[in-house]
Motif scaffolding. Structure first.
Motif, PDB file in Angstrom:
ATOM      1  N   PRO A 210       0.880  -1.113   0.016  1.00 45.42           N
ATOM      2  CA  PRO A 210       0.025  -0.055  -0.130  1.00 45.42           C
ATOM      3  C   PRO A 210       0.733   1.161  -0.052  1.00 45.42           C
ATOM      4  O   PRO A 210       1.753   1.536   0.775  1.00 45.42           O
ATOM      5  CB  PRO A 210      -0.744  -0.101   1.497  1.00 45.42           C
ATOM      6  N   ASN A 211       0.569   2.322  -0.840  1.00 44.53           N
ATOM      7  CA  ASN A 211       1.119   3.667  -0.728  1.00 44.53           C
ATOM      8  C   ASN A 211       0.548   4.502   0.423  1.00 44.53           C
ATOM      9  O   ASN A 211       1.246   5.217   0.768  1.00 44.53           O
ATOM     10  CB  ASN A 211       0.866   4.335  -2.089  1.00 44.53           C
ATOM     11  N   ASN A 212      -0.718   4.307   0.727  1.00 43.86           N
ATOM     12  CA  ASN A 212      -1.477   5.095   1.670  1.00 43.86           C
ATOM     13  C   ASN A 212      -1.389   4.666   2.996  1.00 43.86           C
ATOM     14  O   ASN A 212      -0.989   3.530   3.243  1.00 43.86           O
ATOM     15  CB  ASN A 212      -2.873   5.365   1.257  1.00 43.86           C
ATOM     16  N   LEU A 213      -1.323   5.761   4.077  1.00 44.94           N
ATOM     17  CA  LEU A 213      -1.262   5.463   5.417  1.00 44.94           C
ATOM     18  C   LEU A 213      -2.001   4.363   6.034  1.00 44.94           C
ATOM     19  O   LEU A 213      -1.468   3.391   6.667  1.00 44.94           O
ATOM     20  CB  LEU A 213      -1.250   6.521   6.186  1.00 44.94           C
ATOM     21  N   MET A 214      -3.503   4.442   5.988  1.00 47.41           N
ATOM     22  CA  MET A 214      -4.327   3.590   6.589  1.00 47.41           C
ATOM     23  C   MET A 214      -4.252   2.001   6.329  1.00 47.41           C
ATOM     24  O   MET A 214      -4.051   1.289   6.972  1.00 47.41           O
ATOM     25  CB  MET A 214      -5.796   3.993   6.658  1.00 47.41           C
ATOM     26  N   PRO A 215      -4.158   1.772   4.904  1.00 48.43           N
ATOM     27  CA  PRO A 215      -3.970   0.497   4.601  1.00 48.43           C
ATOM     28  C   PRO A 215      -2.546  -0.145   4.726  1.00 48.43           C
ATOM     29  O   PRO A 215      -2.514  -1.241   5.144  1.00 48.43           O
ATOM     30  CB  PRO A 215      -4.108   0.388   3.120  1.00 48.43           C
ATOM     31  N   PHE A 216      -1.525   0.639   4.988  1.00 46.87           N
ATOM     32  CA  PHE A 216      -0.420   0.123   5.453  1.00 46.87           C
ATOM     33  C   PHE A 216      -0.348  -0.100   7.025  1.00 46.87           C
ATOM     34  O   PHE A 216       0.000  -1.311   7.443  1.00 46.87           O
ATOM     35  CB  PHE A 216       0.750   1.349   5.287  1.00 46.87           C
ATOM     36  N   ILE A 217      -0.894   0.868   7.816  1.00 45.77           N
ATOM     37  CA  ILE A 217      -1.178   0.739   9.271  1.00 45.77           C
ATOM     38  C   ILE A 217      -1.839  -0.796   9.418  1.00 45.77           C
ATOM     39  O   ILE A 217      -1.470  -1.513  10.396  1.00 45.77           O
ATOM     40  CB  ILE A 217      -1.506   1.677   9.842  1.00 45.77           C
ATOM     41  N   SER A 218      -2.943  -0.804   8.514  1.00 40.23           N
ATOM     42  CA  SER A 218      -3.951  -2.023   8.686  1.00 40.23           C
ATOM     43  C   SER A 218      -3.246  -3.362   8.655  1.00 40.23           C
ATOM     44  O   SER A 218      -3.334  -4.317   9.377  1.00 40.23           O
ATOM     45  CB  SER A 218      -5.151  -2.014   7.981  1.00 40.23           C
ATOM     46  N   GLN A 219      -2.313  -3.495   7.595  1.00 40.90           N
ATOM     47  CA  GLN A 219      -1.246  -4.660   7.331  1.00 40.90           C
ATOM     48  C   GLN A 219      -0.434  -4.785   8.257  1.00 40.90           C
ATOM     49  O   GLN A 219       0.084  -6.142   8.545  1.00 40.90           O
ATOM     50  CB  GLN A 219      -1.047  -4.355   5.890  1.00 40.90           C
ATOM     51  N   VAL A 220       0.165  -3.754   8.972  1.00 44.63           N
ATOM     52  CA  VAL A 220       0.936  -3.845   9.999  1.00 44.63           C
ATOM     53  C   VAL A 220       0.277  -4.671  11.321  1.00 44.63           C
ATOM     54  O   VAL A 220       0.846  -5.382  11.758  1.00 44.63           O
ATOM     55  CB  VAL A 220       1.789  -2.712  10.429  1.00 44.63           C
ATOM     56  N   ALA A 221      -0.790  -3.953  11.537  1.00 47.17           N
ATOM     57  CA  ALA A 221      -1.482  -4.735  12.601  1.00 47.17           C
ATOM     58  C   ALA A 221      -2.042  -5.798  12.509  1.00 47.17           C
ATOM     59  O   ALA A 221      -1.868  -6.769  13.423  1.00 47.17           O
ATOM     60  CB  ALA A 221      -2.786  -3.725  12.864  1.00 47.17           C
TER      61      ALA A 221
END
Ligand code: NAD
Ligand code: UFG
Length: 354
Positions: A210-221
């Motif tokens: 993901p380039n965008n913040l929220m999808p990236f954070i979701s995938q980390v979580a």
């Protein structure tokens, strides 16, 4: 009468279908599935309890568009279809101008031919002139006043082909109106859409990293990625990280219902240009903390260099949307994170049906 929803299988489009159905609007979805899956439409059908008419087609395919307008009673269009990855647009400018600008031209030509003269267009906060490009000395604006962005803030000094394509389309729509005053046009400038429908069955499903913040954070979580890289910690913001106006996608979707209502209920109107944002800016670290609270998961992060092209702060003045459309964003950052998490944890592989 139906609304043609181009790009209706995508992230914002699919959420808008739900809000349109809630408001008793009929619609037809037209999408080439280049960045989406028809599974999103199956899920929307379950939410709204109705089947959806879907046509797999490209907005650049004039013959197919004519067939659709010829076979259905379409009185308006909500035009989401387009490519949206900023970085990719720098590498593939011709593809972006072709898909977004040429695609919109083809659509407008067919609309004109069939006498369909109402359109709501997905624009973006990215059309506002990058503060680095503003000639501050010769401008009445002070750099500190760059945000909140008002609809009459400077536009067009874009930094990438994606943003330029949106700006060009805005100009095309305005010129179209000048040539034909019977067109009713709403240009909606979205800030940063995040979150998902409460059911947790539809949401954002980016391809690859993901380039965008929220999808990236979701995938980390959810454990798909090890940590978040926080791009820049020396900005002039409350904690040094970039500040943006995150807006819940369901609030954004409802903005389209209000825009269509407005076009239906008013005659002889100039093109509307309206920001859809909350008016509140949150930093990257604010979002990380809110997401940890919502998910009960740790989101490890590393502070790294700034990302090229990013600015310190970008948030809307949303007062015109309230005044004109009676629309305000209602959902909080906590709710955005809770809903993103529900979607991500229920669908770790997005729409991929195993
Ligand atoms: P998305 O990629 O999820 O949805 C776009 C949809 O358009 C996809 O389903 C894709 O398959 C379809 N599409 C693309 N090119 C097409 C073509 N030539 N013909 C037919 N269909 C085509 O993106 P989204 O986040 O839902 O964004 C919707 C619109 O909002 C886009 O125009 C985007 O530029 C704009 N926008 C998005 C954001 C954001 O951060 N998500 C911000 C501002 C503006
Ligand atoms: N960020 C990180 N790490 C990441 C991703 C993002 O720190 O892995 C930071 C960015 O530096 C920025 C903030 O998180 O400070 C938000 O970044 P996004 O990429 O999520 O969003 P942008 O504001 O850069 O851009 C988005 C869309 C554009 C759109 C714009 C305004 O990508 O298409 O919002 O609507 F134009």
């Amino acid at each position: 009468m139906s609304i043609l929803i181009t790009g209706g299988a995508g992230y914002i489009g699919s959420h808008t279908l739900v809000e349109l159905a809630n408001a008793n609007y009929d619609f037809i979805v037209y999408d080439n599935l280049s960045n989406s899956s028809s599974e999103s439409l199956n899920r929307v059908e379950k939410i709204i309890g109705k089947s959806i008419t879907f046509i797999n087609g490209d907005i650049r395919d004039t013959a197919k568009l004519k067939e659709v307008f010829g076979n259905h009673s379409i009185d308006s269009v909500i035009h989401f279809a387009g490519l949206k990855a900023v970085g990719q647009s720098v590498e593939q400018p011709l593809e972006y101008y072709d898909n977004n600008v040429v695609g919109t031209l083809r659509l407008l030509e067919v609309m004109s031919e069939f006498g369909c003269k109402k359109i709501v267009f997905s624009s973006s906060a990215t059309v506002y002139t990058d503060p680095d490009k503003l000639n501050i000395q010769h401008s009445k604006l002070n750099i500190k006043e760059y945000s909140p962005l008002r609809e009459d803030s400077p536009v067009g000094g874009t930094t990438n082909p994606y943003g330029t394509s949106k700006y060009m389309i805005e100009r095309i729509l305005e010129d179209l109106y000048i040539s034909d005053n019977s067109f009713k046009i709403a240009i909606l400038r979205y800030f940063n859409p995040v979150g998902a429908h409460k059911s947790g069955t539809i949401g954002e499903d980016p391809n690859g990293i993901p380039n965008n913040l929220m999808p990236f954070i979701s995938q980390v979580a959810v454990g798909k990625r090890e940590y978040l890289s926080v791009f820049g910690s020396d900005y002039d913001t409350h904690d040094g990280t970039g500040v943006r106006d995150y807006i819940h996608v369901v609030d954004l979707a409802y903005g389209h219902v209000k825009a269509i209502d407005y076009l239906n209920n008013h005659e002889n109107i100039k093109p509307l240009v309206v920001n859809l944002g909350t008016g509140t800016g949150y930093s990257v670290i604010d979002v990380v903390k809110a997401f940890e609270k919502a998910s009960g998961k740790k989101v490890p992060y590393k502070l790294v260099d700034r990302r090229a092209g990013d600015i310190a702060k970008c948030f809307a003045d949303p007062s015109y949307a309230k005044e004109l459309l009676g629309w305000v964003a209602k959902r909080s950052l906590d709710e955005m994170c809770e809903d993103s998490w529900r979607w991500q944890s229920n669908n770790p592989d997005g729409y991929e049906v195993k």
